[in-house]
Motif scaffolding. Structure first.
Motif, short mmCIF file in Angstrom:
data_model
loop_
_atom_site.label_atom_id
_atom_site.label_comp_id
_atom_site.label_asym_id
_atom_site.label_seq_id
_atom_site.Cartn_x
_atom_site.Cartn_y
_atom_site.Cartn_z
N ALA A 77 35.07 34.18 32.34
CA ALA A 77 34.45 34.88 31.21
C ALA A 77 35.34 36.02 30.72
O ALA A 77 35.36 36.34 29.53
CB ALA A 77 33.08 35.42 31.62
N LEU A 78 36.10 36.62 31.63
CA LEU A 78 37.00 37.72 31.27
C LEU A 78 38.38 37.22 30.86
O LEU A 78 39.28 38.01 30.60
CB LEU A 78 37.12 38.70 32.45
CG LEU A 78 35.81 39.38 32.86
CD1 LEU A 78 36.03 40.20 34.13
CD2 LEU A 78 35.28 40.25 31.73
N GLU A 79 38.54 35.89 30.87
CA GLU A 79 39.80 35.25 30.49
C GLU A 79 40.96 35.65 31.38
O GLU A 79 42.07 35.95 30.93
CB GLU A 79 40.12 35.51 29.01
CG GLU A 79 39.06 34.96 28.07
CD GLU A 79 39.32 35.25 26.61
OE1 GLU A 79 40.27 36.00 26.27
OE2 GLU A 79 38.54 34.72 25.78
N VAL A 80 40.67 35.70 32.68
CA VAL A 80 41.71 35.92 33.69
C VAL A 80 41.59 34.81 34.73
O VAL A 80 40.54 34.16 34.85
CB VAL A 80 41.59 37.31 34.37
CG1 VAL A 80 41.85 38.42 33.38
CG2 VAL A 80 40.25 37.50 35.05
N GLU A 81 42.64 34.59 35.46
CA GLU A 81 42.65 33.53 36.47
C GLU A 81 42.73 34.13 37.87
O GLU A 81 43.72 34.79 38.20
CB GLU A 81 43.84 32.60 36.25
CG GLU A 81 43.90 31.45 37.21
CD GLU A 81 45.11 30.54 36.98
OE1 GLU A 81 45.24 29.58 37.72
OE2 GLU A 81 45.92 30.82 36.08
N PRO A 82 41.69 33.92 38.69
CA PRO A 82 41.79 34.41 40.07
C PRO A 82 42.76 33.52 40.85
O PRO A 82 42.82 32.32 40.63
CB PRO A 82 40.37 34.28 40.61
CG PRO A 82 39.75 33.20 39.78
CD PRO A 82 40.43 33.25 38.43
N MET A 83 43.51 34.13 41.73
CA MET A 83 44.47 33.37 42.53
C MET A 83 44.18 33.62 43.99
O MET A 83 43.90 34.74 44.39
CB MET A 83 45.89 33.79 42.17
CG MET A 83 46.15 33.62 40.68
SD MET A 83 47.84 33.60 40.18
CE MET A 83 48.56 32.34 41.13
N VAL A 84 44.27 32.57 44.79
CA VAL A 84 44.03 32.67 46.22
C VAL A 84 45.34 32.38 46.94
O VAL A 84 46.07 31.47 46.58
CB VAL A 84 42.96 31.65 46.67
CG1 VAL A 84 42.79 31.68 48.17
CG2 VAL A 84 41.65 31.91 45.95
N GLU A 85 45.61 33.20 47.94
CA GLU A 85 46.83 33.02 48.73
C GLU A 85 46.44 32.95 50.20
O GLU A 85 45.68 33.79 50.68
CB GLU A 85 47.77 34.20 48.49
CG GLU A 85 49.06 34.12 49.24
CD GLU A 85 49.97 35.31 48.94
OE1 GLU A 85 50.94 35.45 49.67
OE2 GLU A 85 49.70 36.07 48.01
N LEU A 86 46.93 31.95 50.89
CA LEU A 86 46.67 31.83 52.31
C LEU A 86 47.93 32.24 53.07
O LEU A 86 49.00 31.71 52.80
CB LEU A 86 46.28 30.39 52.66
CG LEU A 86 45.03 29.87 51.96
CD1 LEU A 86 44.82 28.39 52.31
CD2 LEU A 86 43.82 30.68 52.33
N LYS A 87 47.78 33.18 53.99
CA LYS A 87 48.91 33.67 54.77
C LYS A 87 48.60 33.48 56.24
O LYS A 87 47.43 33.58 56.65
CB LYS A 87 49.13 35.17 54.53
CG LYS A 87 49.49 35.55 53.13
CD LYS A 87 49.66 37.06 53.06
CE LYS A 87 49.88 37.54 51.66
NZ LYS A 87 49.99 39.00 51.62
N PRO A 88 49.63 33.25 57.03
CA PRO A 88 49.36 33.18 58.47
C PRO A 88 48.91 34.55 58.99
O PRO A 88 49.35 35.58 58.49
CB PRO A 88 50.71 32.78 59.07
CG PRO A 88 51.72 32.94 58.01
CD PRO A 88 51.01 33.04 56.70
N VAL A 89 48.01 34.54 59.95
CA VAL A 89 47.52 35.78 60.54
C VAL A 89 48.61 36.34 61.45
O VAL A 89 49.20 35.62 62.26
CB VAL A 89 46.24 35.51 61.35
CG1 VAL A 89 45.77 36.76 62.08
CG2 VAL A 89 45.15 34.96 60.45
N LYS A 90 48.87 37.63 61.29
CA LYS A 90 49.85 38.28 62.17
C LYS A 90 49.15 38.69 63.45
O LYS A 90 48.09 39.29 63.43
CB LYS A 90 50.42 39.53 61.50
CG LYS A 90 51.30 39.23 60.32
CD LYS A 90 51.88 40.52 59.77
CE LYS A 90 52.74 40.26 58.56
NZ LYS A 90 53.28 41.50 58.00
#
Length: 142
Positions: free
Chosen positions: A57-70
């Motif tokens: 609705a706000l015309e933005v794209e959410p991005m998801v990033e998966l990182k290994p747990v330190k």
């Protein structure tokens, strides 16, 4: 509260305000109540569908990033603990007071982020660096 969800909410809040929209207007756009938009903006909603719909609705794209747990490294933990003790000694604080202060004013975050460099310095230099970092983040110890 999950700090990552809170950050997503803060970013959505900024986008909404930049577009000149109220929470109620965004809620109407996606078919939810204003309260749901408020929950998302405050990091209290873990429903990614709602987050995605608000972002659209706000015309933005959410991005998801998966990182290994330190995993916690014993050397880093030992170093941070020793730095806290040395900071406490220099500034005549209890270890608990020093720990709380360094946590509040981002000194511990600094040590974790720059461990690779900081652990090669003397503890005297480390405490100097921590003092400056904390002052830059609102701390008043000199």
């Amino acid at each position: 509260m999950n700090t990552k969800l809170k950050k997503i909410g803060e970013l959505l809040n900024i986008c909404r305000k930049n577009r000149g929209l109220t929470q109620e207007e965004v809620g109407s756009m996606i078919g939810v109540q204003k309260a749901m938009v408020s929950k998302v903006e405050n990091g209290l909603c873990v429903n990614f569908d709602t987050i995605s719909r608000i972002a659209a609705a706000l015309e933005v794209e959410p991005m998801v990033e998966l990182k290994p747990v330190k995993k916690a490294d014993k050397n880093i933990i030992d170093y941070v603990m020793t730095a806290i003790i040395e900071f406490a000694k220099r500034h005549r604080l209890t270890i608990k007071e020093a720990s709380n202060y360094l946590n509040r004013f981002k000194g511990i975050d600094f040590l974790m982020e720059f461990y690779d460099v900081e652990h090669t310095l003397s503890f005297n230099d480390c405490v100097d660096d921590l003092t400056v970092v904390c002052q830059n983040n609102g701390g008043e110890i000199r």
